[in-house]
Scaffold this motif. Structure first.
Motif, mmCIF file in Angstrom:
data_model
loop_
_atom_site.group_PDB
_atom_site.id
_atom_site.type_symbol
_atom_site.label_atom_id
_atom_site.label_comp_id
_atom_site.label_asym_id
_atom_site.label_seq_id
_atom_site.Cartn_x
_atom_site.Cartn_y
_atom_site.Cartn_z
ATOM 1 N N TYR D 19 -0.467 -5.973 56.803
ATOM 2 C CA TYR D 19 -1.994 -5.432 56.673
ATOM 3 C C TYR D 19 -2.122 -4.935 57.946
ATOM 4 O O TYR D 19 -2.008 -3.753 58.301
ATOM 5 C CB TYR D 19 -3.108 -6.887 56.894
ATOM 6 C CG TYR D 19 -3.261 -6.925 55.304
ATOM 7 C CD1 TYR D 19 -3.388 -6.459 54.159
ATOM 8 C CD2 TYR D 19 -3.972 -8.423 54.897
ATOM 9 C CE1 TYR D 19 -3.775 -6.901 52.970
ATOM 10 C CE2 TYR D 19 -4.093 -8.680 53.767
ATOM 11 C CZ TYR D 19 -4.274 -8.051 52.452
ATOM 12 O OH TYR D 19 -4.779 -8.197 51.381
ATOM 13 N N PRO D 60 -1.476 4.157 49.635
ATOM 14 C CA PRO D 60 -2.078 5.375 49.006
ATOM 15 C C PRO D 60 -2.947 5.845 49.629
ATOM 16 O O PRO D 60 -3.492 7.423 49.652
ATOM 17 C CB PRO D 60 -2.844 5.156 47.468
ATOM 18 C CG PRO D 60 -1.922 3.956 46.926
ATOM 19 C CD PRO D 60 -1.869 3.057 48.240
ATOM 20 N N ASN D 61 -3.675 5.711 50.783
ATOM 21 C CA ASN D 61 -5.254 5.502 51.573
ATOM 22 C C ASN D 61 -4.534 6.150 52.666
ATOM 23 O O ASN D 61 -5.318 7.271 53.182
ATOM 24 C CB ASN D 61 -6.030 4.617 51.569
ATOM 25 C CG ASN D 61 -4.922 3.808 52.915
ATOM 26 O OD1 ASN D 61 -3.988 3.050 52.480
ATOM 27 N ND2 ASN D 61 -5.616 3.161 53.952
ATOM 28 N N SER D 63 -2.368 8.306 52.376
ATOM 29 C CA SER D 63 -1.328 10.469 52.243
ATOM 30 C C SER D 63 -2.798 11.571 52.070
ATOM 31 O O SER D 63 -3.773 10.914 52.590
ATOM 32 C CB SER D 63 -1.208 10.270 50.361
ATOM 33 O OG SER D 63 -2.591 10.455 49.800
ATOM 34 N N GLY D 64 -2.614 13.053 52.618
ATOM 35 C CA GLY D 64 -3.188 13.222 52.918
ATOM 36 C C GLY D 64 -2.775 13.716 54.392
ATOM 37 O O GLY D 64 -3.507 13.929 55.756
ATOM 38 N N LEU D 65 -2.906 12.337 55.676
ATOM 39 C CA LEU D 65 -3.128 12.279 56.765
ATOM 40 C C LEU D 65 -1.936 12.764 57.253
ATOM 41 O O LEU D 65 -0.443 13.191 56.632
ATOM 42 C CB LEU D 65 -2.999 10.855 57.716
ATOM 43 C CG LEU D 65 -4.480 9.674 56.843
ATOM 44 C CD1 LEU D 65 -4.344 9.175 57.545
ATOM 45 C CD2 LEU D 65 -5.621 10.982 57.875
ATOM 46 N N PRO D 66 -1.848 13.469 58.675
ATOM 47 C CA PRO D 66 -0.371 14.356 59.508
ATOM 48 C C PRO D 66 0.888 13.361 59.196
ATOM 49 O O PRO D 66 0.689 12.636 59.486
ATOM 50 C CB PRO D 66 -1.123 14.848 60.699
ATOM 51 C CG PRO D 66 -2.757 13.954 60.589
ATOM 52 C CD PRO D 66 -3.011 13.836 59.504
ATOM 53 N N LYS D 205 -1.596 -11.260 53.651
ATOM 54 C CA LYS D 205 -1.361 -10.340 52.325
ATOM 55 C C LYS D 205 -1.070 -11.093 51.057
ATOM 56 O O LYS D 205 -1.264 -10.838 49.823
ATOM 57 C CB LYS D 205 -0.461 -8.855 52.550
ATOM 58 C CG LYS D 205 -1.191 -7.824 50.645
ATOM 59 C CD LYS D 205 0.393 -6.749 51.878
ATOM 60 C CE LYS D 205 -0.447 -5.971 50.363
ATOM 61 N NZ LYS D 205 0.533 -4.274 51.134
ATOM 62 N N ARG D 305 -12.733 -1.756 61.906
ATOM 63 C CA ARG D 305 -12.288 -0.505 62.442
ATOM 64 C C ARG D 305 -12.515 0.432 64.126
ATOM 65 O O ARG D 305 -12.467 1.242 63.659
ATOM 66 C CB ARG D 305 -12.774 0.368 61.505
ATOM 67 C CG ARG D 305 -12.483 -0.181 60.144
ATOM 68 C CD ARG D 305 -12.781 0.485 58.929
ATOM 69 N NE ARG D 305 -13.158 -0.204 57.581
ATOM 70 C CZ ARG D 305 -11.183 -0.122 56.687
ATOM 71 N NH1 ARG D 305 -11.075 0.601 57.190
ATOM 72 N NH2 ARG D 305 -12.116 -0.957 55.976
ATOM 73 N N LEU D 331 -7.000 -6.888 62.291
ATOM 74 C CA LEU D 331 -5.901 -6.197 62.753
ATOM 75 C C LEU D 331 -6.017 -5.182 63.237
ATOM 76 O O LEU D 331 -4.848 -4.857 63.449
ATOM 77 C CB LEU D 331 -5.952 -5.622 60.944
ATOM 78 C CG LEU D 331 -6.446 -6.667 60.165
ATOM 79 C CD1 LEU D 331 -6.661 -5.988 58.423
ATOM 80 C CD2 LEU D 331 -5.420 -7.619 59.601
#
Lengths: 356, 356, 356, 356
Positions: D19, D60-61, D63-66, D205, D305, D331
């Protein structure tokens, strides 16, 4: 009148107390175009008891972020907005309020991204559920308003004066279905089923029996079966008749996130490869849609607190049926971040700027 | 051999460490027929390292309840079961283990309520997913086994030697659909959709990535699309072909409860009144099915920690489609309490005794 | 006047809409003494718009249970209560209302178990926080009222006319501390710390910003630091001065359950064995307190939906400090089931009857 | 050897499956200094079966980030790290592994930020709980290692070769207490109590009985009473003796977030104003500590966050006792973002860069 820095835009946000408004504030404060030109946050008009307060007194989680501690929520006032030279306005307000302020904004030459349902629906019958009063002026404006789905209407959004930001549920179902519906491969006579599930933030910030922790926690319930407000958006954006799609929302015991499980039958058997290509191609240039590779399907954890809509599917062994799953954060791709995509397009900036 | 008090039965429970087994223990300890004749709880055989321990060391939440603190979990041993004069046995064990022990139990003249999937499915193709080895003996036993849905098969259950307790998802979908499917009013060519959602206890007690709190909490995901093990039960109990029903399970971020949202199209338009009468009549004598009056539909909170299955529906304005919602606690009506219903029927007691 | 079956009692419950009232209704409907003599459920007086409704329309989860579907909630009316021959009344009402109705009930010869804070506190200074109006009559009644902690005051409860059911937090802290405080082994000059955590149901059924799912979920916050209403009960029942104990409540993101972590220093070093014996002996005859064997300590899952208070402790290696943990379900041992314990004692029945 | 862009640094991250490692990857991919110089992600060595995979297949969260979709997790290999010219390394690995790799990294002239407990504790007795093997070399390195609390040790961190990133619980308690303990106003003879509560991600985890959703959900339990590993950090960083502070952790039913409720007694009565000034002054230049204005106290939702530690307090009416509440995301400020703060300081960049 204040001047806007080059490569920026003077923007205002009405309705920052709600959940979508708070997310909008957070995104805009962190948006690179507004580093030296922070947005103006608007509360109730002074005449209704509105008074200037700090943004972080409303949202203590924002304090310490750039520009946040200086941000004020000031009483709504058209004169002030003109003095500030506001060019674009977000309305995160109830649809009745958005109706009124949208018209006034345009009269003041301020472009509008409206997060409510005030201008989403062309068909009077579908719009009836919102009990909005229609006049010749609002009819004309409705014709002009652009449905703010950047994946479907980017060109019109760029030049629009008034953008109707889509509903959260509607976004998930429309993005999940558009590739197959537009490809004319769905057997509409069998009826599409969209079984959708949303976190509690979709129900808004007002404390009600249905948003009480004791009602929502450890629970699941369907609601507005055969009668949810977002259904009209599905009919119009997917060019479907009411008996061709059945939409059922459920209240999930989580703060945020929508997962829509969509069932289609095809007129001809499909292959996984052809269907994958269809989705991949449709969203090839969409920076905020992530198409998953079958058999992987989206889950809420992957999209929460992101601006993405995730889409995946599985095909029946005989190729005749598919389950499509579309997933997004109802407060972001389902509201605030999609509104910022619309602003980005209207300003001529990259669609995803400030969002990933 | 110990003698069984009049109006009681000598019962044993194998598999009390799991969630369903723990619920079974709790229910039986509180069951009026066992006040002076508590059940025998069985762990692993001594040869596999099983040793006698107290029930409450496994389940500290049970201590203080009548008979609980005296209850021991003893090593599994057929001789001991015979000495104790056991007449009926619950198997809350994996299906491979249940296969073996069921046969041995019957050979010892002990009737069986098996909570696993070992004997639920007649059709070899549907059973294949469980990878069980079939022999002439198991085929014969499979023919004899009764599917333990008291609402559908009460008469056969009463005299059965071997009852296959239904799957949790299957129970919700079968009870939700039976009234309309048996009445032959469903348009099967359009396909039935059963979109089901279950709490995490359905995934069992073994710690796995999918049962980790961090995976399940604040999440929702579909799984086993087009391939869930319970589908065969739907086909058989509802007399449907595989392309006539689509079942999709989802993992809910809650401990327990199943809600199945079921979509049907009718061959002829229905009225709310006729449909309500159909459900009411079908379950008139079912003490553990609560039919809600349309438009009220079930929700998980109403059934969790109860032995009820709640069923409700709404009809489309044109009468051609319905959404049926069925809801139950997966560990109770979906497992332990339904097993006790079966025992009650097998013993000639009221179906709901000890359960409400 | 209706006659009460032998071995039963004619009881009424005011305030069944709230969470504690609903639990009370559920327990009483299932209580063996009321199988043929169900309690009377009372809503608002007719003069305030109260009308007879079914109990299950308020609490659909209760339908199907014995006597539940016939149960009516009738308008509050003293004449009706007298006609029905009511002998004992539960008040699950706000403290102002309880003040008034308690006095009237006693005037009608009806004994009272009051779940509110109306009569819990003898000391005017501690009572001040509730803003109740004191008169000579209420002062006299306050003197007469018995604090309804069966583990501490069973003898007085048995003959009491008016029992003040303890607060939920207070119950956990008082039961956790009584053995060591009464044994005079605690160093009070160092100060006791009671750090308590409660599920959201403790905040009541009214939808407020603080009970909104979005506020409570995935959160933890302390509140009423140095000023919680239950503190006075701790002072009085434990004979402590305000500077000898510090109580801090927190809002847990769960529906129900309280865990209080209590820190004490001892005047002389203790041993695990002596401390265990102290707790075991103190609660030897308490059927609803489960003392855990150190180092096992209670957790919320073990007590939720039970009538137990679980207590455990660990001792520092030098024997000078202990952490005591007390755990209960705030709606049961912290409210409804403790109220039934009090009724059982007042009626001369076993304290735990109908509760385990 | 690859050259590092000016104003950047060549960094590697070992342990991205966990994590904290995943959060570290997310932060670094988005960090402005690494836009054109993304970090290297390391998995298990090839000799242990490690193979290159994409980062987004693990997470997978992301993906799509720079830069995320191009990121590979490659087998751990010192030669490769040297070829890449790595200058600084994060170790998000178990403490035994961190011990070994830290030493090797320094031998390769790579500076280290270690997120494990390998180098946090100087005192052998406190370190014993980790069962690490000490040698002359590790003793020397332990002397050199800097405890990576930027609010307390910024100067040493800037030039350190080896930074021991603090424990999550420890960070909250140390930051909450440092102002009052360093000001010498706390009565240590009465003992400080730190009652801490953490979300489940703190447990790691690995699927275990304690991280199973069914154990953690709707629950609260204390653990490691009188024996938590982080206690040594409290003693050393706050210069306290073991009997001067009592630390008790609890497992909260939420994914992430720590709230520590800290109880202190003062040697002399304090005023709210003086105490507020003490906290405000202590953290005046700390960009990632938000001191709340009494009586406002932190809550978990405000920090989850985010990279902030929030601190607030309330004072007893007599000024002699305070409740201090410190809150952070375990975290982030409790692991990954604090590690990035340390890197920022070591590189001479602003402490909060890439974090707000």
């Amino acid at each position: 009148m204040a001047s806007t820095p080059q490569n920026s835009l003077r923007v205002a946000v009405a309705g920052v107390t709600g959940y979508a408004g708070a997310e909008l504030a957070r995104i805009l404060l962190d948006h690179p175009r507004f580093a030296t030109n922070p947005p103006i946050f608007l509360g109730r008009p002074e005449s209704e008891g509105g008074a200037a307060i700090s943004l972080t007194s409303l949202h203590p989680n924002l304090s310490g972020l750039p520009n946040a501690d200086d941000a004020r929520v000031i009483p709504f006032d058209w004169n002030e907005l003109q003095r500030e030279g506001v060019e674009l306005m977000f309305l995160a307000t109830p649809h009745e309020q958005s109706r009124e302020w949208s018209q006034q904004a345009l009269a003041h030459n301020i472009r509008v991204v409206d997060l409510s349902a005030a201008w989403r629906l062309d068909t009077p019958a579908y719009r009836a559920i919102y009990k909005l009063e229609d006049t010749a002026a609002t009819d004309a404006l409705q014709q002009e308003a652009v449905y703010g789905s950047p994946e479907l209407h980017a060109a019109e959004i760029k030049t629009a004066r008034l953008v109707a930001n889509p509903g959260c549920y509607a976004t998930s179902v429309i993005l999940g279905l558009s590739p197959v519906v537009r490809a004319n491969i769905v057997d509409l006579s069998a009826g599409i089923i969209a079984d959708a599930k949303s976190g509690v933030s979709g129900a808004g910030k007002a404390p009600t029996p249905g948003t009480h922790f004791m009602y929502a926690a450890d629970n699941l319930s369907a609601y507005a079966i055969f009668g949810h407000r977002h259904t009209g958006e599905l009919y119009e954006q997917l060019s479907l008749q009411p008996d061709q799609i059945q939409f059922t929302p459920h209240l999930l015991p989580i703060p945020r996130g929508i997962l829509s499980t969509i069932y289609v039958r095809f007129t001809e058997p499909q292959t996984i490869m052809s269907l994958q290509a269809l989705f991949d191609d449709f969203y090839r240039d969409a920076p905020l849609v992530r198409v998953r590779k079958s058999p992987m399907t989206p889950q809420i954890q992957h999209v929460v607190r992101t601006s993405f809509c995730d889409i995946g599917f599985q095909l029946s062994p005989d190729g005749k049926r598919a389950v499509i799953i579309a997933c997004l954060d109802n407060l972001l791709k389902g509201a605030a971040s999609q509104a910022v995509e619309n602003m980005n397009l209207m300003a001529g900036w990259p669609q995803q700027e400030g969002l990933i």
